[in-house]
Design an enzyme around this catalytic site. Structure first.
Site, PDB file in Angstrom:
ATOM      1  N   SER A 159      12.889 -14.966  -3.253  1.00  0.00           N
ATOM      2  CA  SER A 159      11.857 -14.034  -2.795  1.00  0.00           C
ATOM      3  C   SER A 159      12.544 -13.062  -1.863  1.00  0.00           C
ATOM      4  O   SER A 159      13.619 -13.362  -1.323  1.00  0.00           O
ATOM      5  CB  SER A 159      10.760 -14.790  -2.045  1.00  0.00           C
ATOM      6  OG  SER A 159       9.966 -13.908  -1.261  1.00  0.00           O
ATOM      7  N   TYR A 193       8.169 -21.149   4.346  1.00  0.00           N
ATOM      8  CA  TYR A 193       8.384 -20.599   3.003  1.00  0.00           C
ATOM      9  C   TYR A 193       9.674 -19.788   2.962  1.00  0.00           C
ATOM     10  O   TYR A 193      10.504 -19.960   2.056  1.00  0.00           O
ATOM     11  CB  TYR A 193       7.199 -19.721   2.596  1.00  0.00           C
ATOM     12  CG  TYR A 193       7.404 -19.003   1.284  1.00  0.00           C
ATOM     13  CD1 TYR A 193       7.302 -19.684   0.074  1.00  0.00           C
ATOM     14  CD2 TYR A 193       7.711 -17.645   1.248  1.00  0.00           C
ATOM     15  CE1 TYR A 193       7.496 -19.032  -1.139  1.00  0.00           C
ATOM     16  CE2 TYR A 193       7.904 -16.980   0.041  1.00  0.00           C
ATOM     17  CZ  TYR A 193       7.798 -17.676  -1.138  1.00  0.00           C
ATOM     18  OH  TYR A 193       7.998 -17.029  -2.342  1.00  0.00           O
ATOM     19  N   LYS A 210      13.352 -20.249   0.835  1.00  0.00           N
ATOM     20  CA  LYS A 210      13.971 -19.211   0.007  1.00  0.00           C
ATOM     21  C   LYS A 210      15.348 -18.813   0.526  1.00  0.00           C
ATOM     22  O   LYS A 210      16.231 -18.449  -0.257  1.00  0.00           O
ATOM     23  CB  LYS A 210      13.034 -17.996  -0.096  1.00  0.00           C
ATOM     24  CG  LYS A 210      11.721 -18.311  -0.813  1.00  0.00           C
ATOM     25  CD  LYS A 210      11.960 -18.920  -2.193  1.00  0.00           C
ATOM     26  CE  LYS A 210      10.683 -19.166  -2.948  1.00  0.00           C
ATOM     27  NZ  LYS A 210      10.922 -19.725  -4.309  1.00  0.00           N
TER      28      LYS A 210
END
Length: 279
Positions: free
Chosen positions: A137, A151, A155
């Protein structure tokens, strides 16, 4: 079989994974698609046929992953492209998110992909060919999103192990690329793909505003076209000298440029202190 590739795509029942699988099928490739729910794959794509193998796989279970890879090679005779696409977003500040919520996000976004790599590499290594695409991402390049810390951390991890993987498998004839998508108009910001913290702390107003923006304002208005992303991934695999890093989306490209410039400026500003530690 020689003119088309065998693809193994995780997280294929929705979002970018589903769009990619449908495009691959339309172009005549051979595809194994995995999901937590095989019924969704069968409904969205097809029942098993000569070119399509839908499988229900638990990515954090090595035996489940190994069985899926074995079935793929048994059915199609080889394995060419592995796409680690499965993952979900976990919202919440670092104080809010529990240890369990954090570990569950890492289990799918990081350790699930590592399980796939561990079980597919023996085939790619013996073939001396293949391609592993890890979907990260733009949040894997910059973590400056309040309420997205865990999160983004998952990533960032994907970026780190992809760089190492590329260095490790280059001599084996295998390519590895980490992809940094921006905002694409999929269902990522809805349903089970985006989880909110079980406990919210009202003082974190910036994180709450950003959470609301993603759920209500950004969702449905993302600038990225998932169909074009699928075409880009297929083009990536066809490249003779593919990049290790690929940013997808004009928004991601802009964010990446701003991040790299800011990082270079900050590092340069404190050069004297940074270099003051040598003997």
């Amino acid at each position: 079989m020689d003119t088309k590739k065998v693809w193994f795509v995780t997280g294929a029942s929705k979002g970018l994974g589903l769009t990619l699988v449908k495009r691959l099928m339309a172009e005549g490739h051979f595809v194994t698609a995995t999901s937590r729910n095989i019924a969704e794959l069968q409904e969205e794509v097809s029942e098993e046929n000569e070119t399509f193998l839908p499988l229900e796989v638990d990515l954090v279970n090595e035996n489940s992953v190994e069985a899926a890879v074995t079935k793929t090679v048994e059915k199609f005779g080889k394995l060419d492209v592995v796409v680690n696409n499965a993952g979900y977003g976990q919202l919440g500040t670092l104080e809010e998110i529990t240890d369990l919520e954090s570990r569950q996000n890492f289990d799918i976004n990081v350790f699930g992909s590592l399980n796939i790599i561990r079980k597919t590499m023996p085939y790619l290594r013996r073939q001396k060919s293949g391609f592993i695409i890890n979907i990260a991402s733009i949040g894997g390049l910059t973590g400056e999103f309040a309420g997205w810390g865990i999160y983004c951390a998952t990533k960032f991890a994907v970026v780190g192990f992809t760089e190492a993987l590329a260095a490790e498998v280059n001599e084996l004839g295998v390519n590895a690329t980490v992809v940094y998508p921006g905002y694409f108009r999929t269902d990522f910001l809805t349903g089970g793909s985006l989880r909110t913290p079980k406990t919210e702390i009202e003082e974190y107003t910036t994180a709450r505003k950003l959470q609301t923006a993603h759920e209500k304002d950004i969702n449905g208005n993302q600038p990225g076209d998932p169909e074009k992303a699928a075409f880009a991934l297929i083009e990536l695999v066809s490249m003779k000298n593919p990049p290790i890093h690929l940013v997808l989306g004009s928004d991601a490209f802009s964010i990446a440029g701003d991040k790299l410039n800011a990082l270079q400026n900050e590092i340069s500003e404190f050069k004297k202190l940074s270099t003051s530690t040598d003997y």
